[in-house]
Write an enzyme that holds these catalytic residues in place. Structure first.
Site, mmCIF file in Angstrom:
data_model
loop_
_atom_site.group_PDB
_atom_site.id
_atom_site.type_symbol
_atom_site.label_atom_id
_atom_site.label_comp_id
_atom_site.label_asym_id
_atom_site.label_seq_id
_atom_site.Cartn_x
_atom_site.Cartn_y
_atom_site.Cartn_z
ATOM 1 C CD GLU A 175 93.354 -5.615 -22.049
ATOM 2 O OE1 GLU A 175 93.539 -4.980 -23.236
ATOM 3 O OE2 GLU A 175 94.012 -7.250 -21.680
ATOM 4 C CG HIS A 229 96.755 -2.646 -24.548
ATOM 5 N ND1 HIS A 229 98.305 -2.455 -25.214
ATOM 6 C CD2 HIS A 229 96.592 -3.514 -23.297
ATOM 7 C CE1 HIS A 229 98.418 -3.535 -24.493
ATOM 8 N NE2 HIS A 229 97.767 -3.990 -23.934
#
Length: 137
Positions: free
Chosen positions: A68, A71
């Site tokens: 994450e 991202h």
């Protein structure tokens, strides 16, 4: 991507995804996300969040946090979900990039030993073995 990861580690003196997220002002939350989601990244009112499924084993929590974080660093402004194994078979380009980011971040400073298999190497450095086939695509 390598330069981005190296700069992050150099600036913050760690490759721990939890420490990096904190240093970058990303809030980490643990909650039950059900059976289909390991984690997610989102922005709300200029605040950034990584939510990790609280029932995952520690190595998966670490990998999901790194994924994450990928991202956040690579796909600014895009909310993406890191879904259960059923979606691994055809991850999109952004998911593959976040997986590669996570593995590169978590493996910085370690190398496979002579004649060590990829699977053994990943296990030794705390990367879930299920991640290996994601990188071979």
């Amino acid at each position: 991507m390598d330069e981005l990861i190296n700069n992050l580690i150099k600036k913050h003196k760690t490759n721990c995804p939890f420490e990096l997220a904190s240093a970058l002002g990303i809030h980490i939350r643990f909650m039950n996300l059900g059976t289909g989601t390991k984690g997610l990244y989102y922005r709300k009112l200029r605040r950034r969040f990584i939510v990790i499924h609280n029932e995952l084993p520690v190595e998966w929590q670490r990998f999901v946090c790194a994924h994450e974080l990928g991202h956040d660093r690579l796909h600014k402004g895009i909310n993406r979900f890191f879904l259960e194994e059923s979606s691994y078979f055809s991850p999109g380009k952004l998911e593959r990039q976040a997986n590669v980011f996570a593995v590169k971040l978590l493996s910085i400073g370690s190398n496979p030993e002579q004649e060590e298999s990829c699977k053994s190497y990943y296990l030794r450095i705390g990367i879930p073995p299920e991640v290996q086939f994601l990188l071979e695509e």
